[in-house]
Scaffold this active site. Structure first.
Site, PDB file in Angstrom:
ATOM      1  N   GLY A   9     -25.716 -68.198  -9.476  1.00  0.00           N
ATOM      2  CA  GLY A   9     -25.013 -68.541  -8.525  1.00  0.00           C
ATOM      3  C   GLY A   9     -23.382 -68.021  -8.440  1.00  0.00           C
ATOM      4  NE  ARG A  62     -44.977 -69.094   0.304  1.00  0.00           N
ATOM      5  CZ  ARG A  62     -44.197 -68.795  -0.784  1.00  0.00           C
ATOM      6  NH1 ARG A  62     -43.073 -68.850  -0.616  1.00  0.00           N
ATOM      7  NH2 ARG A  62     -44.672 -68.010  -1.695  1.00  0.00           N
ATOM      8  CG  MET A  87     -34.821 -65.723  -6.921  1.00  0.00           C
ATOM      9  SD  MET A  87     -34.260 -64.148  -6.041  1.00  0.00           S
ATOM     10  CE  MET A  87     -34.662 -62.993  -7.033  1.00  0.00           C
ATOM     11  CG  ASN A 104     -31.128 -61.891   1.187  1.00  0.00           C
ATOM     12  OD1 ASN A 104     -30.902 -62.785   0.253  1.00  0.00           O
ATOM     13  ND2 ASN A 104     -32.189 -60.844   0.918  1.00  0.00           N
ATOM     14  CG  HIS A 106     -32.397 -56.812  -1.791  1.00  0.00           C
ATOM     15  ND1 HIS A 106     -33.213 -57.520  -2.419  1.00  0.00           N
ATOM     16  CD2 HIS A 106     -32.723 -55.451  -1.942  1.00  0.00           C
ATOM     17  CE1 HIS A 106     -34.121 -56.614  -3.111  1.00  0.00           C
ATOM     18  NE2 HIS A 106     -33.900 -55.268  -3.126  1.00  0.00           N
ATOM     19  CD  GLU A 171     -25.866 -58.519  -5.656  1.00  0.00           C
ATOM     20  OE1 GLU A 171     -25.932 -59.592  -5.413  1.00  0.00           O
ATOM     21  OE2 GLU A 171     -26.334 -57.800  -6.518  1.00  0.00           O
TER      22      GLU A 171
HETATM   23  C1  GAR Z   1     -28.234 -61.220  -6.976  1.00  0.00           C
HETATM   24  O1  GAR Z   1     -28.202 -60.035  -7.523  1.00  0.00           O
HETATM   25  C2  GAR Z   1     -28.889 -61.126  -5.683  1.00  0.00           C
HETATM   26  O2  GAR Z   1     -28.679 -59.873  -4.800  1.00  0.00           O
HETATM   27  C3  GAR Z   1     -30.304 -61.118  -6.005  1.00  0.00           C
HETATM   28  O3  GAR Z   1     -30.327 -62.130  -7.040  1.00  0.00           O
HETATM   29  C4  GAR Z   1     -29.190 -61.964  -7.738  1.00  0.00           C
HETATM   30  C5  GAR Z   1     -28.433 -63.582  -7.601  1.00  0.00           C
HETATM   31  O4  GAR Z   1     -27.380 -63.760  -8.354  1.00  0.00           O
HETATM   32  N1  GAR Z   1     -31.110 -61.376  -4.753  1.00  0.00           N
HETATM   33  C6  GAR Z   1     -32.403 -60.957  -4.397  1.00  0.00           C
HETATM   34  O5  GAR Z   1     -32.903 -59.869  -5.413  1.00  0.00           O
HETATM   35  C7  GAR Z   1     -32.974 -61.356  -3.359  1.00  0.00           C
HETATM   36  N2  GAR Z   1     -34.028 -60.352  -2.841  1.00  0.00           N
HETATM   37  P1  GAR Z   1     -26.441 -64.951  -8.419  1.00  0.00           P
HETATM   38  O6  GAR Z   1     -27.348 -65.977  -8.598  1.00  0.00           O
HETATM   39  O7  GAR Z   1     -25.542 -64.635  -9.595  1.00  0.00           O
HETATM   40  O8  GAR Z   1     -25.888 -64.759  -6.994  1.00  0.00           O
END
Ligand code: GAR
Length: 213
Positions: A9, A62, A87, A104, A106, A171
């Protein structure tokens, strides 16, 4: 808005912090995790945000999982759903239900490096640049109109860890920015491309994650 997570998170934290600032009118009404032990749930609790766990393992398919998700989001009067390290693949029914209200983040410059293990694949391929993308979600995985991207160079001595740390910083800048623009109603999807009103975009397509220049 509601934030869907599965893990630690850090993007959730960036979104929470940005909502606590004067210039961002967005408000997080709920954080939902499909993983009961996601550390992001504790963070949301600490910040006084209502949380829910919907463990996908408790559902036969799902569709049933997503029906529960939609119900929780609608009870919370959610206008916008932010995926932040969520995820689970979402079905077209869920994605179309939230069309243009589902975003989202990525860790790559989409449409390159969709899916998992992005940084490992960037290094294996010898790409010279990578970055992150915030986008509206469409039924195909990691697909949809791009709202913000930011770029960083790949250094010869980078490892998966160093690269992911640097991209994560990007991000944490891009996601709150996209959210603020959406909350200000500046973001429009026209013919599957994003137009942003009155924004000096030159200021935000940064390269150096330390200075954002
Ligand atoms: C982040 O790097 C996000 O971009 C990636 O998961 C990580 C979550 O980190 N998401 C994906 O790969 C989705 N396709 P966080 O829980 O520390 O925010």
């Amino acid at each position: 808005m509601a934030v869907l997570i599965s893990g630690r998170g850090t993007n959730l934290r960036a979104l929470i912090d940005s909502c606590h600032s004067a210039e961002n009118p967005a408000n997080i009404v709920r954080v939902i995790s499909n993983e009961p032990k996601a550390p992001g749930l504790l963070l949301a609790d600490e910040k006084g945000i209502t949380t829910s766990t919907i463990d996908h393992r408790n559902f036969s398919d799902r569709g049933a999982f997503e029906s529960e998700l939609i119900e929780k989001l609608e009870v919370a009067e959610t206008d916008l759903v932010c995926l932040a390290g969520f995820m689970r693949l979402l079905t077209p029914i869920f994605v179309n239900h939230w069309r243009d209200r589902l975003i989202n983040v990525h860790p790559s410059l989409l449409p390159a490096f969709k899916g998992l293990h992005t940084h490992r694949r960037v290094l294996e391929l010898g790409a010279r640049f990578t970055g992150c993308t915030v986008h509206f979600v469409r039924p195909d995985m990691d697909d949809g109109p791009i709202i913000v991207q930011a770029v960083t160079a790949v250094h010869p001595d980078d490892t998966e860890e160093t690269l992911s740390e640097r991209v994560l910083l990007l991000e944490h800048r891009c996601y709150p920015l996209a959210l603020r623009w959406i909350a200000d109603r500046k973001v429009h999807v026209i013919d599957e491309r994003v137009a942003i009103d009155n924004t000096d975009t030159d200021k935000v397509w940064f390269v150096n994650p330390k200075t954002y220049e």
